[in-house]
Design an enzyme around this catalytic site. Sequence first.
Site, PDB file in Angstrom:
ATOM      1  N   LYS A  16       0.841  -1.209   0.000  1.00 19.65           N
ATOM      2  CA  LYS A  16       0.000   0.000   0.000  1.00 19.65           C
ATOM      3  C   LYS A  16       0.877   1.261   0.000  1.00 19.65           C
ATOM      4  O   LYS A  16       0.666   2.174  -0.784  1.00 19.65           O
ATOM      5  CB  LYS A  16      -0.931   0.010   1.230  1.00 19.65           C
ATOM      6  CG  LYS A  16      -1.827  -1.223   1.307  1.00 19.65           C
ATOM      7  CD  LYS A  16      -2.741  -1.193   2.513  1.00 19.65           C
ATOM      8  CE  LYS A  16      -2.039  -1.304   3.856  1.00 19.65           C
ATOM      9  NZ  LYS A  16      -1.391  -2.630   4.089  1.00 19.65           N
ATOM     10  N   ARG A  91     -10.061   0.430   8.650  1.00 14.84           N
ATOM     11  CA  ARG A  91      -9.585  -0.931   8.915  1.00 14.84           C
ATOM     12  C   ARG A  91     -10.660  -1.803   9.527  1.00 14.84           C
ATOM     13  O   ARG A  91     -10.403  -2.960   9.842  1.00 14.84           O
ATOM     14  CB  ARG A  91      -8.418  -0.861   9.886  1.00 14.84           C
ATOM     15  CG  ARG A  91      -7.071  -0.955   9.179  1.00 14.84           C
ATOM     16  CD  ARG A  91      -6.012  -0.803  10.230  1.00 14.84           C
ATOM     17  NE  ARG A  91      -4.827  -1.521   9.928  1.00 14.84           N
ATOM     18  CZ  ARG A  91      -3.769  -0.990   9.350  1.00 14.84           C
ATOM     19  NH1 ARG A  91      -3.783   0.251   8.952  1.00 14.84           N
ATOM     20  NH2 ARG A  91      -2.698  -1.716   9.182  1.00 14.84           N
ATOM     21  N   ARG A 130      11.687  -5.799   4.693  1.00 12.59           N
ATOM     22  CA  ARG A 130      11.397  -4.377   4.432  1.00 12.59           C
ATOM     23  C   ARG A 130      12.392  -3.472   5.165  1.00 12.59           C
ATOM     24  O   ARG A 130      12.751  -3.712   6.310  1.00 12.59           O
ATOM     25  CB  ARG A 130       9.982  -4.033   4.877  1.00 12.59           C
ATOM     26  CG  ARG A 130       9.735  -2.522   4.842  1.00 12.59           C
ATOM     27  CD  ARG A 130       8.300  -2.150   4.933  1.00 12.59           C
ATOM     28  NE  ARG A 130       7.650  -2.606   6.133  1.00 12.59           N
ATOM     29  CZ  ARG A 130       6.340  -2.477   6.355  1.00 12.59           C
ATOM     30  NH1 ARG A 130       5.586  -1.914   5.437  1.00 12.59           N
ATOM     31  NH2 ARG A 130       5.818  -2.926   7.463  1.00 12.59           N
ATOM     32  N   ARG A 164      11.264  -1.706  10.731  1.00 13.19           N
ATOM     33  CA  ARG A 164      10.204  -1.263  11.645  1.00 13.19           C
ATOM     34  C   ARG A 164      10.082  -2.205  12.838  1.00 13.19           C
ATOM     35  O   ARG A 164      10.271  -3.405  12.708  1.00 13.19           O
ATOM     36  CB  ARG A 164       8.870  -1.224  10.890  1.00 13.19           C
ATOM     37  CG  ARG A 164       8.503   0.170  10.447  1.00 13.19           C
ATOM     38  CD  ARG A 164       7.329   0.224   9.524  1.00 13.19           C
ATOM     39  NE  ARG A 164       6.135  -0.487   9.971  1.00 13.19           N
ATOM     40  CZ  ARG A 164       4.988  -0.471   9.306  1.00 13.19           C
ATOM     41  NH1 ARG A 164       4.894   0.225   8.180  1.00 13.19           N
ATOM     42  NH2 ARG A 164       3.942  -1.131   9.729  1.00 13.19           N
ATOM     43  N   ARG A 175      -0.634  -9.342  13.125  1.00 11.63           N
ATOM     44  CA  ARG A 175      -1.191  -8.330  12.211  1.00 11.63           C
ATOM     45  C   ARG A 175      -2.031  -8.995  11.121  1.00 11.63           C
ATOM     46  O   ARG A 175      -3.076  -8.483  10.723  1.00 11.63           O
ATOM     47  CB  ARG A 175      -0.057  -7.505  11.595  1.00 11.63           C
ATOM     48  CG  ARG A 175       0.574  -6.550  12.612  1.00 11.63           C
ATOM     49  CD  ARG A 175       1.935  -6.047  12.168  1.00 11.63           C
ATOM     50  NE  ARG A 175       1.903  -5.222  10.998  1.00 11.63           N
ATOM     51  CZ  ARG A 175       2.975  -4.934  10.257  1.00 11.63           C
ATOM     52  NH1 ARG A 175       4.163  -5.427  10.595  1.00 11.63           N
ATOM     53  NH2 ARG A 175       2.861  -4.165   9.208  1.00 11.63           N
TER      54      ARG A 175
END
Length: 225
Positions: A16, A91, A130, A164, A175
């Site tokens: 996203k 969400r 990431r 992160r 998640r």
Amino acid sequence: MSELNLILFGPPGAGKGTQADRLREDFQLPHISTGDILRAQVSEGTALGTEAKRFMDAGKLVPDEVIVGMITDRVADGDARDGFLLDGFPRNEHQADALAEALSSLERHLTAALLIEVPDDEIVRRLAGRRVCVKNPSHIYHVDFDPPKHEGVCDQDGSRLLQRDDDREETIRTRLEVYHSQTEPLIGYYDESGLLRRFDGTRGPDEVHAHIRATVATLRLEESL
Ligand code: AP5
């Protein structure tokens, strides 16, 4: 000019933020990322950030009362007058209803809900690799799939790249569970209202971008007719 009021949704790590950064430039829209807004509050050490961090580190959603007013106010800001790209909101159905009400009170409506689909096993590989720019979180890389030219350094501004806090495997699993139980029902919600557009997020970032850009360009044309 016609408005482009867009939401980007999909599982954590679907791409996203990667796509929003590109679409923002294509269509000159503000990128409103709830995750980035919350992480900025955390690094500034505000009361809101301190409360949000507990939930974020656990991979859970921060309570609606923390986030809803913040985002419904943000879409009414001047720079979002001609549209916005919302990334990470809504969400759950309560947030989706709140967004629809806020837009309706401004005599506006959502143009489309853009869903990027990626299976769970691919998500874990993506998030584990990431890396994000310490200075600008919309500069996103992957050690294998989208590496920077120099390891650990942002191509765009030379800042350090970091992992992160919530990109640990155990948190990624939580998640994903939260996504399936709370956010996935929005697929039916937006499908019923004819706003849903689906994209295969397993393609490379450039290909996904080309598909979304073509769809959004068509939507803009339709809105202006
Ligand atoms: P948030 O920051 O929104 O996290 P997320 O939804 O889990 O999404 P991510 O940012 O992890 O992934 P992404 O889809 O943007 O993927 P990216 O482009 O980075 O939220 C964090 C937390 O904040 C939540 O857990 C919650 O606690 C809280 N929160 C936020 N909003 C909330 C709300 N509305 N209500 C309540 N709580 C809220 O890409 C991932 C990786 O894959 C990168 O390395 C990238 O380079 C790579 N990649 C991207 N595209 C491709 C591709 N096509 N092929 C291969 N690799 C790719």
